[in-house]
Design a protein around this motif. Sequence first.
Motif, PDB file in Angstrom:
ATOM      1  N   SER A  69       0.827  -1.204   0.000  1.00 30.93           N
ATOM      2  CA  SER A  69       0.000   0.000   0.000  1.00 30.93           C
ATOM      3  C   SER A  69       0.862   1.254   0.000  1.00 30.93           C
ATOM      4  O   SER A  69       0.557   2.235  -0.688  1.00 30.93           O
ATOM      5  CB  SER A  69      -0.940   0.000   1.207  1.00 30.93           C
ATOM      6  N   LEU A  70       1.942   1.238   0.777  1.00 34.02           N
ATOM      7  CA  LEU A  70       2.832   2.396   0.829  1.00 34.02           C
ATOM      8  C   LEU A  70       3.538   2.611  -0.510  1.00 34.02           C
ATOM      9  O   LEU A  70       3.692   3.747  -0.966  1.00 34.02           O
ATOM     10  CB  LEU A  70       3.846   2.226   1.952  1.00 34.02           C
ATOM     11  N   ASP A  71       3.973   1.518  -1.136  1.00 28.63           N
ATOM     12  CA  ASP A  71       4.614   1.645  -2.450  1.00 28.63           C
ATOM     13  C   ASP A  71       3.626   2.176  -3.484  1.00 28.63           C
ATOM     14  O   ASP A  71       3.973   3.007  -4.335  1.00 28.63           O
ATOM     15  CB  ASP A  71       5.171   0.290  -2.892  1.00 28.63           C
ATOM     16  N   GLU A  72       2.406   1.691  -3.414  1.00 30.66           N
ATOM     17  CA  GLU A  72       1.365   2.180  -4.329  1.00 30.66           C
ATOM     18  C   GLU A  72       1.095   3.657  -4.096  1.00 30.66           C
ATOM     19  O   GLU A  72       0.959   4.444  -5.046  1.00 30.66           O
ATOM     20  CB  GLU A  72       0.083   1.363  -4.142  1.00 30.66           C
ATOM     21  N   GLY A  73       1.015   4.058  -2.832  1.00 28.58           N
ATOM     22  CA  GLY A  73       0.757   5.462  -2.524  1.00 28.58           C
ATOM     23  C   GLY A  73       1.867   6.371  -3.005  1.00 28.58           C
ATOM     24  O   GLY A  73       1.607   7.447  -3.561  1.00 28.58           O
ATOM     25  N   LEU A  74       3.121   5.942  -2.804  1.00 24.52           N
ATOM     26  CA  LEU A  74       4.249   6.771  -3.227  1.00 24.52           C
ATOM     27  C   LEU A  74       4.266   6.949  -4.746  1.00 24.52           C
ATOM     28  O   LEU A  74       4.666   8.013  -5.246  1.00 24.52           O
ATOM     29  CB  LEU A  74       5.553   6.141  -2.742  1.00 24.52           C
ATOM     30  N   SER A  75       3.835   5.931  -5.479  1.00 21.26           N
ATOM     31  CA  SER A  75       3.841   6.032  -6.938  1.00 21.26           C
ATOM     32  C   SER A  75       2.724   6.924  -7.472  1.00 21.26           C
ATOM     33  O   SER A  75       2.789   7.370  -8.621  1.00 21.26           O
ATOM     34  CB  SER A  75       3.711   4.629  -7.545  1.00 21.26           C
ATOM     35  N   GLN A  76       1.688   7.196  -6.648  1.00 19.56           N
ATOM     36  CA  GLN A  76       0.549   7.970  -7.119  1.00 19.56           C
ATOM     37  C   GLN A  76       0.424   9.347  -6.477  1.00 19.56           C
ATOM     38  O   GLN A  76      -0.346  10.186  -6.959  1.00 19.56           O
ATOM     39  CB  GLN A  76      -0.760   7.199  -6.854  1.00 19.56           C
ATOM     40  N   VAL A  77       1.153   9.610  -5.415  1.00 22.22           N
ATOM     41  CA  VAL A  77       0.935  10.829  -4.646  1.00 22.22           C
ATOM     42  C   VAL A  77       1.318  12.065  -5.457  1.00 22.22           C
ATOM     43  O   VAL A  77       2.274  12.054  -6.244  1.00 22.22           O
ATOM     44  CB  VAL A  77       1.729  10.779  -3.320  1.00 22.22           C
ATOM     45  N   VAL A  78       0.542  13.123  -5.264  1.00 19.76           N
ATOM     46  CA  VAL A  78       0.782  14.420  -5.900  1.00 19.76           C
ATOM     47  C   VAL A  78       1.144  15.404  -4.798  1.00 19.76           C
ATOM     48  O   VAL A  78       0.353  15.618  -3.861  1.00 19.76           O
ATOM     49  CB  VAL A  78      -0.451  14.912  -6.677  1.00 19.76           C
ATOM     50  N   SER A  79       2.316  15.996  -4.881  1.00 23.41           N
ATOM     51  CA  SER A  79       2.762  16.946  -3.863  1.00 23.41           C
ATOM     52  C   SER A  79       2.255  18.348  -4.204  1.00 23.41           C
ATOM     53  O   SER A  79       2.420  18.814  -5.341  1.00 23.41           O
ATOM     54  CB  SER A  79       4.285  16.950  -3.754  1.00 23.41           C
ATOM     55  N   LEU A  80       1.646  18.994  -3.223  1.00 20.75           N
ATOM     56  CA  LEU A  80       1.152  20.356  -3.388  1.00 20.75           C
ATOM     57  C   LEU A  80       2.145  21.327  -2.771  1.00 20.75           C
ATOM     58  O   LEU A  80       2.763  21.032  -1.748  1.00 20.75           O
ATOM     59  CB  LEU A  80      -0.213  20.517  -2.710  1.00 20.75           C
ATOM     60  N   GLY A  81       2.285  22.481  -3.379  1.00 23.16           N
ATOM     61  CA  GLY A  81       3.191  23.490  -2.866  1.00 23.16           C
ATOM     62  C   GLY A  81       2.656  24.139  -1.607  1.00 23.16           C
ATOM     63  O   GLY A  81       1.452  24.047  -1.299  1.00 23.16           O
ATOM     64  N   LYS A 113      -5.254  -0.533  -3.516  1.00 21.25           N
ATOM     65  CA  LYS A 113      -5.664  -1.788  -4.130  1.00 21.25           C
ATOM     66  C   LYS A 113      -5.410  -2.972  -3.204  1.00 21.25           C
ATOM     67  O   LYS A 113      -6.052  -4.013  -3.322  1.00 21.25           O
ATOM     68  CB  LYS A 113      -4.905  -1.988  -5.448  1.00 21.25           C
ATOM     69  N   SER A 114      -4.457  -2.807  -2.282  1.00 20.18           N
ATOM     70  CA  SER A 114      -4.160  -3.892  -1.335  1.00 20.18           C
ATOM     71  C   SER A 114      -5.181  -3.991  -0.212  1.00 20.18           C
ATOM     72  O   SER A 114      -5.165  -4.955   0.556  1.00 20.18           O
ATOM     73  CB  SER A 114      -2.763  -3.687  -0.737  1.00 20.18           C
ATOM     74  N   GLY A 115      -6.054  -2.996  -0.110  1.00 22.31           N
ATOM     75  CA  GLY A 115      -7.102  -3.033   0.911  1.00 22.31           C
ATOM     76  C   GLY A 115      -6.842  -2.153   2.110  1.00 22.31           C
ATOM     77  O   GLY A 115      -7.699  -2.032   2.981  1.00 22.31           O
ATOM     78  N   ASP A 116      -5.674  -1.523   2.193  1.00 28.37           N
ATOM     79  CA  ASP A 116      -5.364  -0.620   3.296  1.00 28.37           C
ATOM     80  C   ASP A 116      -5.852   0.797   2.978  1.00 28.37           C
ATOM     81  O   ASP A 116      -6.209   1.107   1.837  1.00 28.37           O
ATOM     82  CB  ASP A 116      -3.864  -0.589   3.561  1.00 28.37           C
ATOM     83  N   THR A 117      -5.860   1.635   4.000  1.00 25.15           N
ATOM     84  CA  THR A 117      -6.193   3.043   3.813  1.00 25.15           C
ATOM     85  C   THR A 117      -4.986   3.890   4.205  1.00 25.15           C
ATOM     86  O   THR A 117      -4.278   3.576   5.162  1.00 25.15           O
ATOM     87  CB  THR A 117      -7.408   3.454   4.666  1.00 25.15           C
ATOM     88  N   LEU A 118      -4.760   4.943   3.440  1.00 20.52           N
ATOM     89  CA  LEU A 118      -3.679   5.880   3.725  1.00 20.52           C
ATOM     90  C   LEU A 118      -4.289   7.186   4.212  1.00 20.52           C
ATOM     91  O   LEU A 118      -5.040   7.853   3.498  1.00 20.52           O
ATOM     92  CB  LEU A 118      -2.837   6.120   2.471  1.00 20.52           C
ATOM     93  N   GLU A 119      -3.958   7.528   5.438  1.00 17.20           N
ATOM     94  CA  GLU A 119      -4.429   8.759   6.083  1.00 17.20           C
ATOM     95  C   GLU A 119      -3.353   9.136   7.098  1.00 17.20           C
ATOM     96  O   GLU A 119      -3.444   8.806   8.271  1.00 17.20           O
ATOM     97  CB  GLU A 119      -5.783   8.527   6.749  1.00 17.20           C
ATOM     98  N   ILE A 120      -2.319   9.815   6.617  1.00 14.08           N
ATOM     99  CA  ILE A 120      -1.080   9.986   7.376  1.00 14.08           C
ATOM    100  C   ILE A 120      -0.882  11.453   7.729  1.00 14.08           C
ATOM    101  O   ILE A 120      -1.122  12.341   6.901  1.00 14.08           O
ATOM    102  CB  ILE A 120       0.124   9.482   6.549  1.00 14.08           C
ATOM    103  N   LEU A 121      -0.428  11.685   8.964  1.00 13.11           N
ATOM    104  CA  LEU A 121      -0.104  13.042   9.402  1.00 13.11           C
ATOM    105  C   LEU A 121       1.126  12.989  10.294  1.00 13.11           C
ATOM    106  O   LEU A 121       1.202  12.172  11.214  1.00 13.11           O
ATOM    107  CB  LEU A 121      -1.277  13.675  10.146  1.00 13.11           C
ATOM    108  N   TYR A 122       2.089  13.868  10.002  1.00  9.06           N
ATOM    109  CA  TYR A 122       3.276  14.036  10.841  1.00  9.06           C
ATOM    110  C   TYR A 122       3.352  15.492  11.288  1.00  9.06           C
ATOM    111  O   TYR A 122       3.040  16.410  10.526  1.00  9.06           O
ATOM    112  CB  TYR A 122       4.550  13.658  10.079  1.00  9.06           C
ATOM    113  N   LEU A 123       3.794  15.698  12.511  1.00 12.64           N
ATOM    114  CA  LEU A 123       3.842  17.033  13.096  1.00 12.64           C
ATOM    115  C   LEU A 123       5.180  17.704  12.809  1.00 12.64           C
ATOM    116  O   LEU A 123       5.852  18.216  13.705  1.00 12.64           O
ATOM    117  CB  LEU A 123       3.586  16.950  14.602  1.00 12.64           C
TER     118      LEU A 123
END
Length: 403
Positions: free
Chosen positions: A64-76, A281-291
């Motif tokens: 799931s993390l590899d999939e997320g990294l390949s699709q993520v769009v970084s906003l300024g 697609k692996s069935g996990d959810t990505l909802e990540i926050l770091y301070l």
Amino acid sequence: MSSTQSFSAKDPNQHRRVTVRSNPGFLERLGETAAGTVLGVGLFFLSIHVLFTNEGRALRTASSLDEGLSQVVSLGPLSTLDPQNNERLVHLSAQLQTSQPLHDPNYGVLLHAVKLKRQVEMYQWVEYQESNDYKEDGQTKTETTYTYNTEWKSELINSRNFDKEIGHQNPSAMAVESVTVVAPEVRAGPLILSKGLVEQINNFQTLSLRSFPAVTSDPFLTINNDYFYHTQHPRRPEVGDVRVQFSFAGLSGETSPLGAAQTVSVVAMQRDEQLRPFKTKSGDTLEILYLEELSAEEVFAKQHQYNSVKTWGLRAAGWLLMFISIQLTTRIIFTLVDWVPVLRELVSVGLKIFALCVSCSLSLLTIGVGWFYYRPLVAMALGALALVPVFLARSRLPAKKNE
């Protein structure tokens, strides 16, 4: 079973109780061991479940993390709302913003933050126990020393459960309740954080009342060391007195005297102006926050590291459960021979070594089966690689015989 009680004449807040019980017979010990055996069998199957499913969870999370990294769009940092990113996984680092300040009118506390916690403590009696077992006249005796102290506690202590309630009675309720207030709307840049992201903001800091302009008109409130005391004598509290301390998480005020607004790094799915969990697609959810301010690559690297630590932690927990389960299951053997002193010690050490060896072997076997089930190609490749030295050794034997 009988008990005798003696009180310390020097200290009214300490006394001793001696409990006398007869030594259990063979059948009674055997019954207790049988109950432990049943518990051990249950823990054994639980350990297999933990070890086996942990491998699948680790693989699913990593995919799931590899999939997320390949699709993520970084906003300024100064980006505006872009409809083209709808239903896409986005990453941004920005300062927190809240629409309105959090307020506790009872104490005059007002500040811009994501969370404001009111922690209430009451001065109460606390009971401590210290037990010591010894044998005397063929009987097992337990001497328990009860000590009573007065302390500030955030939880309500029921003095009815004390061994000696007289002279150590606590109130049945607190005059003020603890509560955590959460801002109704929290933004990071142009996007509104989901409830799951807000729940990850827990970097609570104590609110310093020296630098904070707290205002209260209650004549029975006294401020001392960042606490509001519901007494005029905070240095000489009595049982039932209450004190209140405030803490906050996720500072969001632009001109707050407490400092700059908290910067967060977020990875989630954009839906209009909302941030929502992203389903992989692996069935996990990505909802990540770091301070802290992190790039998308750094966020996913930290998540991979956390996944690795969690995987090894669950492996260790599964092994420990299996070790304990085997010890409980084989305890009945020790019970059968514990009447022979020399044999008892030998069997005890032998059973511990047996539990250690078997638990290690079965844990590795369960993990291996998990690998073969969840990632068969990798498991077969590792197995083939492990057989290479064997084949090399066997291939050299005929050559040596020919020589």
